[in-house]
Structures are given as structure tokens and as C-alpha cells.
Design a protein around this motif. Structure first.
Motif, mmCIF file in Angstrom:
data_model
loop_
_atom_site.group_PDB
_atom_site.id
_atom_site.type_symbol
_atom_site.label_atom_id
_atom_site.label_comp_id
_atom_site.label_asym_id
_atom_site.label_seq_id
_atom_site.Cartn_x
_atom_site.Cartn_y
_atom_site.Cartn_z
ATOM 1 N N UNK A 97 -5.716 -3.396 47.660
ATOM 2 C CA UNK A 97 -5.643 -4.902 47.533
ATOM 3 C C UNK A 97 -6.655 -5.830 48.609
ATOM 4 N N UNK A 98 -6.966 -5.132 49.807
ATOM 5 C CA UNK A 98 -7.618 -5.854 50.706
ATOM 6 C C UNK A 98 -8.898 -5.661 50.334
ATOM 7 N N UNK A 99 -9.732 -4.415 49.655
ATOM 8 C CA UNK A 99 -10.562 -3.850 49.122
ATOM 9 C C UNK A 99 -10.912 -4.720 48.225
ATOM 10 N N UNK A 100 -10.233 -5.109 47.044
ATOM 11 C CA UNK A 100 -10.710 -5.692 46.632
ATOM 12 C C UNK A 100 -10.861 -7.350 46.237
ATOM 13 N N UNK A 101 -10.014 -7.626 47.387
ATOM 14 C CA UNK A 101 -10.769 -9.482 48.196
ATOM 15 C C UNK A 101 -11.498 -9.108 48.751
ATOM 16 N N UNK A 102 -11.698 -8.333 49.830
ATOM 17 C CA UNK A 102 -12.870 -8.493 51.071
ATOM 18 C C UNK A 102 -14.274 -8.344 49.851
#
Length: 136
Positions: A97-102
Motif C-alpha cells: 500500500x505504501x509503495x503504491x501511495x508513494x
């Protein structure tokens, strides 16, 4: 003469009645013997039927008592896989989720994905550890 004739007549009648009685007695004996013979035949048939039933029951009992032994070892069960801990699950989900959001938020997509993935993994691992401790 009358008395002699009477005596002869009585004697002849007596002999005839004795002969008839003997014939009737013999007929009665024959009927009794036939009845006894038929009863013996029926009893013999019943004895044969009973013995056949007993043999059938023995055969059924032997079939039930047969034991089949197979020399096979139980297949070795695969060792149970170790389940993921809540912290590990949280780290993986958070990293994704963090990678996609970043990547979506940042102008530099690669750097944003890496930074977001690391931050998400950290937060997810922490959250999973908290949930694990509550379950215990």
C-alpha cells in the motif's frame, strides 16, 4: 335243533365280527403307521432346513469376522507449514500500500514507491505486532 342252530349262528356271526374287527384294526394300524411316517418325513425335512440355516449363519459370521490386514505404512504427512505472524502480514500489506501511495503522490515515481514501501512496511509490522499481542 333250534338251540344248535342258534349256537352255530351266533358262532358264525362272532367269527365274522372278529374277522371284521381284525380288518378294521389292521386298517387303523396302517393309518396310524402312515401318519407316523408322514410326521417323521416332515420332521426330517425340518431338521435339514434347520441345519441349512445354521450353516448359513456360520458362513455369514465367518465373513463378518474376516479381517483384512494390509502392510502399508501411513503416508508421511507433510509437515505443517508455519503460518505467518500478524507482524509479517502487516509488513507485506503495508509495504504494498505504501509503495503504491508513494508512487502516486510523488513526482519521482521510483523514489516515492521506495520511501512509501519502507514507511508502509514499518507501520504494517507495528500494527500486526500489536494485534498479535492482543490475541495472545
Amino acid at each position: 335243533m333250534k338251540s344248535i342252530a342258534m349256537i352255530l349262528a351266533v358262532g358264525v356271526l362272532t367269527l365274522n365280527s372278529c374277522k371284521n374287527a381284525d380288518k378294521q384294526g389292521q386298517i387303523a394300524d396302517d393309518v396310524r403307521q402312515a401318519t407316523i411316517d408322514s410326521m417323521n418325513a416332515v420332521a426330517e425335512k425340518q431338521r435339514v432346513i434347520d441345519s441349512m440355516k445354521i450353516e448359513n449363519e456360520k458362513a455369514l459370521q465367518q465373513q463378518k469376522e474376516k479381517v483384512v490386514v494390509v502392510n502399508q505404512q501411513a503416508p508421511a504427512s507433510a509437515p505443517q507449514r508455519k503460518k505467518w505472524s500478524g507482524a509479517a502480514k502487516g509488513a507485506v500489506i503495508g509495504a504494498g500500500v505504501g509503495a503504491i501511495t508513494g508512487a502516486v503522490v510523488s513526482k519521482k515515481k521510483g523514489e516515492g514507491a521506495i520511501i512509501g514501501g519502507l514507511a508502509g512496511a514499518g507501520l504494517g509490522a507495528g500494527t500486526g505486532a500489536i494485534i498479535d499481542s492482543k490475541k495472545k
